[in-house]
Design a protein around this motif. Structure first.
Motif, short mmCIF file in Angstrom:
data_model
loop_
_atom_site.label_atom_id
_atom_site.label_comp_id
_atom_site.label_asym_id
_atom_site.label_seq_id
_atom_site.Cartn_x
_atom_site.Cartn_y
_atom_site.Cartn_z
N LYS A 135 0.82 -1.21 0.00
CA LYS A 135 0.00 0.00 0.00
C LYS A 135 0.85 1.26 0.00
O LYS A 135 0.48 2.27 -0.61
N ASN A 136 1.99 1.22 0.67
CA ASN A 136 2.79 2.43 0.87
C ASN A 136 4.06 2.48 0.04
O ASN A 136 4.84 3.43 0.17
N SER A 137 4.27 1.52 -0.82
CA SER A 137 5.44 1.55 -1.69
C SER A 137 5.20 2.48 -2.87
O SER A 137 4.05 2.77 -3.24
N TYR A 138 6.26 2.92 -3.48
CA TYR A 138 6.14 3.75 -4.68
C TYR A 138 5.43 2.97 -5.78
O TYR A 138 4.53 3.49 -6.45
N GLU A 139 5.80 1.71 -5.94
CA GLU A 139 5.21 0.89 -6.98
C GLU A 139 3.72 0.64 -6.72
O GLU A 139 2.90 0.63 -7.64
#
Length: 342
Positions: A135-139
């Protein structure tokens, strides 16, 4: 000196055999041909979880939920939500980001069911749920579905038959307010019908979704064509397409009437500006890009000044109008509280 280097090499090899190092390369050019790069992918025991990860020298790579993600080690340490690093009551950091070593690497990494554990050189342990990382990754953010915005003209808007929201439903139900904000986010304009035609009820309507912004025109502005202020809006003259408050430090948008003298760029840039201005004006004045609405008592129009320009034709007779400016952050925050991705 060579003894120390060989001893360091032996230590790294022992670390690799113990599983402490998953990716390494020798720094001595003469040894590279003898010891090629070793890369280990770590798989989960459960095939249904379908998670693999790899520890690189400068980042952590994770494959999970059909997403390949890469995380900087400083980021992983900085976003730790342990009791000593994060205040769960205020949702604020307790960790001083400037205290994190910019060359930090985890000492060990392990996966327990759906939780990754990073143990840092000082012994501190950071835990991350796999879904939280997605949810919080750049990807993961790139794949996130945001509240859509529709690029429209008069024909598209009319064919969509966007419904207005009733005044009582807007004030008294979450469903009515959410429907209104959804239309507002989609098109940049939205209507509320059956509003008692008073300044007090218009103000009450505005306060339902945002704080009212104080400006040089007051909190609520109420005007007619009496030229009580030195502004074309206070006349019966036509107003070309524009957005308001372009003279503020935080302007809403573009207003051809309120342009200051262009004296901050050289002549050749000025001419390019006029060329661009002509191109924009031609596009704005195309009939297919104009949506004409006749306001009547009891009908309130909300306009997103960052997306939609507004204006009016010249008129005769007597007309009274009231309105206000809302803070954009508050409008979007109200939408988010209702589950909209604003």
């Amino acid at each position: 000196m060579w003894c120390r280097r060989l001893s360091h090499l032996q230590s790294r090899l022992q670390d690799l055999l113990r599983g402490r190092v998953t990716c390494w390369a020798l720094q001595q050019p003469n040894f590279k041909s003898l010891f090629p790069l070793a890369i280990h992918w770590h798989h989960t025991a459960s095939k249904s979880l379908n998670c693999v990860w790899q520890q690189h020298e400068d980042h952590f790579e994770l494959q999970y939920a059909n997403t390949v993600m890469r995380f900087d080690y400083v980021w992983l340490r900085d976003h730790c939500h342990s009791a000593s690093c994060y205040n769960s009551k205020t949702h604020q950091r307790s960790l001083d980001t400037a205290s994190v070593d910019l060359c930090i690497q985890p000492k060990t990494i392990r996966l327990d069911e759906t939780t990754l554990f990073f143990t840092w050189p000082d012994g501190h342990v950071t835990r991350y749920d796999l879904d939280w990382l997605v949810k919080n990754s750049y990807e993961g953010q790139k794949q996130k579905v945001i509240q859509p915005r529709i690029l429209w003209n008069a024909e598209i808007y009319q064919q969509a038959q966007v419904p207005s929201v009733d005044f009582q439903s807007f004030l008294e139900t979450k469903e009515g307010l959410k429907n209104f904000l959804q239309n507002f986010l989609l098109y940049g304009i939205a209507f509320v019908e059956n509003v008692p035609p008073t300044q007090e009820h218009t103000e009450k309507l505005a306060e339902r979704i945002s704080l009212i912004r104080e400006t040089i025109y007051g909190r609520m502005w109420y005007f007619t064509s009496d030229f009580s202020r030195g502004d074309t809006a206070y006349t019966k003259l036509a107003l070309d397409r524009h957005t308001d408050t372009t003279y503020f430090q935080e302007p809403c948008g573009y207003n051809n009437y309120d342009r200051a003298v262009i004296n901050t760029v050289p002549y050749d840039v000025v001419h390019r500006w006029y060329t661009a201005h002509r191109t924009l004006t031609i596009e704005l004045r195309k009939p297919e890009n104009e949506f004409w609405v006749k306001l009547k008592p009891g009908r309130v129009l909300f306009i997103d000044n960052w997306r939609v320009l507004h204006g009016r034709e010249s008129f005769t007779g007597y007309r009274q109008l009231c309105g206000c400016y809302l803070t954009r952050d508050d409008v979007l925050n109200t939408a988010r509280l209702l589950g909209l991705q604003a």
